[in-house]
Scaffold this motif. Sequence first.
Motif, PDB file in Angstrom:
ATOM      1  N   UNK A 211      29.994  40.131  13.349  1.00  0.00           N
ATOM      2  CA  UNK A 211      29.943  38.953  12.503  1.00  0.00           C
ATOM      3  C   UNK A 211      30.376  39.335  11.098  1.00  0.00           C
ATOM      4  N   UNK A 212      31.276  38.545  10.526  1.00  0.00           N
ATOM      5  CA  UNK A 212      31.662  38.692   9.125  1.00  0.00           C
ATOM      6  C   UNK A 212      31.363  37.385   8.403  1.00  0.00           C
ATOM      7  N   UNK A 213      30.891  37.503   7.172  1.00  0.00           N
ATOM      8  CA  UNK A 213      30.553  36.324   6.379  1.00  0.00           C
ATOM      9  C   UNK A 213      31.181  36.484   5.008  1.00  0.00           C
ATOM     10  N   UNK A 214      31.970  35.500   4.602  1.00  0.00           N
ATOM     11  CA  UNK A 214      32.577  35.518   3.274  1.00  0.00           C
ATOM     12  C   UNK A 214      32.771  34.093   2.791  1.00  0.00           C
ATOM     13  N   UNK A 215      32.355  33.839   1.543  1.00  0.00           N
ATOM     14  CA  UNK A 215      32.546  32.541   0.905  1.00  0.00           C
ATOM     15  C   UNK A 215      32.070  31.380   1.785  1.00  0.00           C
ATOM     16  N   UNK A 216      30.858  31.520   2.317  1.00  0.00           N
ATOM     17  CA  UNK A 216      30.177  30.495   3.104  1.00  0.00           C
ATOM     18  C   UNK A 216      30.755  30.298   4.499  1.00  0.00           C
ATOM     19  N   UNK A 217      31.711  31.118   4.909  1.00  0.00           N
ATOM     20  CA  UNK A 217      32.312  30.969   6.229  1.00  0.00           C
ATOM     21  C   UNK A 217      31.921  32.134   7.132  1.00  0.00           C
ATOM     22  N   UNK A 218      31.627  31.779   8.386  1.00  0.00           N
ATOM     23  CA  UNK A 218      31.282  32.779   9.388  1.00  0.00           C
ATOM     24  C   UNK A 218      32.477  33.048  10.281  1.00  0.00           C
ATOM     25  N   UNK A 219      32.720  34.329  10.517  1.00  0.00           N
ATOM     26  CA  UNK A 219      33.779  34.774  11.418  1.00  0.00           C
ATOM     27  C   UNK A 219      33.128  35.635  12.493  1.00  0.00           C
ATOM     28  N   UNK A 220      33.461  35.402  13.751  1.00  0.00           N
ATOM     29  CA  UNK A 220      32.859  36.149  14.849  1.00  0.00           C
ATOM     30  C   UNK A 220      33.944  36.758  15.716  1.00  0.00           C
ATOM     31  N   UNK A 221      33.713  38.005  16.148  1.00  0.00           N
ATOM     32  CA  UNK A 221      34.677  38.723  16.975  1.00  0.00           C
ATOM     33  C   UNK A 221      33.911  39.490  18.055  1.00  0.00           C
ATOM     34  N   UNK A 222      34.633  39.878  19.084  1.00  0.00           N
ATOM     35  CA  UNK A 222      34.101  40.786  20.088  1.00  0.00           C
ATOM     36  C   UNK A 222      35.124  41.883  20.320  1.00  0.00           C
ATOM     37  N   UNK A 223      34.654  43.030  20.812  1.00  0.00           N
ATOM     38  CA  UNK A 223      35.583  44.131  21.086  1.00  0.00           C
ATOM     39  C   UNK A 223      36.619  43.737  22.128  1.00  0.00           C
ATOM     40  N   UNK A 224      36.217  42.850  23.047  1.00  0.00           N
ATOM     41  CA  UNK A 224      37.181  42.388  24.043  1.00  0.00           C
ATOM     42  C   UNK A 224      38.353  41.662  23.415  1.00  0.00           C
ATOM     43  N   UNK A 225      38.080  40.886  22.364  1.00  0.00           N
ATOM     44  CA  UNK A 225      39.154  40.195  21.650  1.00  0.00           C
ATOM     45  C   UNK A 225      40.031  41.154  20.860  1.00  0.00           C
ATOM     46  N   UNK A 226      39.410  42.185  20.282  1.00  0.00           N
ATOM     47  CA  UNK A 226      40.146  43.114  19.434  1.00  0.00           C
ATOM     48  C   UNK A 226      40.910  44.147  20.230  1.00  0.00           C
ATOM     49  N   UNK A 227      40.426  44.435  21.435  1.00  0.00           N
ATOM     50  CA  UNK A 227      41.042  45.487  22.254  1.00  0.00           C
ATOM     51  C   UNK A 227      41.229  44.967  23.669  1.00  0.00           C
ATOM     52  N   UNK A 228      41.745  43.743  23.771  1.00  0.00           N
ATOM     53  CA  UNK A 228      41.881  43.115  25.075  1.00  0.00           C
ATOM     54  C   UNK A 228      43.105  43.600  25.831  1.00  0.00           C
TER      55      UNK A 228
END
Length: 325
Positions: A308-325
């Motif tokens: 999970x990344x949070x910046x300027x009131x926005x949440x961003x979500x990732x999984x290793x499967x998405x990053x290394x699919x």
Amino acid sequence: MKNKQATGLRRIMAFPVTDLTEKLQGWNMVSVQLGYDDRTYVLLIDEVPERDRGAFIQTELKRSPTYKVLIVDLRLPAEKGDGEARVREILIEGETFHYSYVQPLGEELLLVGARSYYYGRDDYDLNAAVFSHEGRPLRRFLLGDGIQDVQTTPGRLIWTSFFDEGVFGNYGWERPVGESGLIAWDRSGIRVFTNSEADIADCYALNVVSDEQVWFYYYTDFKLCALSGPADRPKASFLDPKRSGSASVVTDGYRFLMDNGYRERDRYTLMRQEKPGQLVPREEIIFIKENGEQLRNGIADARGAKMLLFEEAKLYAFSLGELDG
């Protein structure tokens, strides 16, 4: 220690899964964390407390603030950027303690303050409090001073990691509770596990995957340690990521994503365990927003293979499967 270099740099477009701007108006951010239930827990306060003598974080506050907890239930969309989030708000009033973290604890909420003063024998701040989802206090206990991170499990274990002051002592603690650097507690604050496997001076990163799997990364050895099995008698194994000062680790046990350390917290390296005890860097990653700017200086948290990344009131979500699919 010089970080071992990856083979190339990949830019990943980051789309927010939800925007909390309206929910944050009039409030001050305290922390953003993932829960074991795949929800995001946001702790807000109506007014940031002043520091004692301009330097020390207050524990018992001079005024009673209002806290607000946001429980964000993210539904990751098939189409990037089309996410919806259900947000539940819980107000906690009448408290005078300075809390830093919030986590789920079964059907309850756990709030924890990072600092706790020792005043004398049997006289110290109880820096953990359990609340109902209606904001009613249920019980309080001590989890120690100098808490770096708190993560709970489905079985209602509470894992606390400690930074250097919590390990070596400050705020009146000659022999601090967190001198081992990592502790697990039950739902009532009874100690279940005390680290004796790693020589922790500062626990930089914590990733509690489940009731029987925990990863942590620590100074001074800069090693990754995995605890496997029941919390009261886990087995420890170690990996060397060949990097120093990382603050986050995302893993599925085979693939690992860690930030690049002290001066490169906004750049990440994706690694794989290809030999026992060793991690091989594959590529560096930076996250790019829709406007072309790099995600920087945000809040990062990890649970298992989710990030999970949070910046300027926005949440961003990732999984290793998405990053290394």
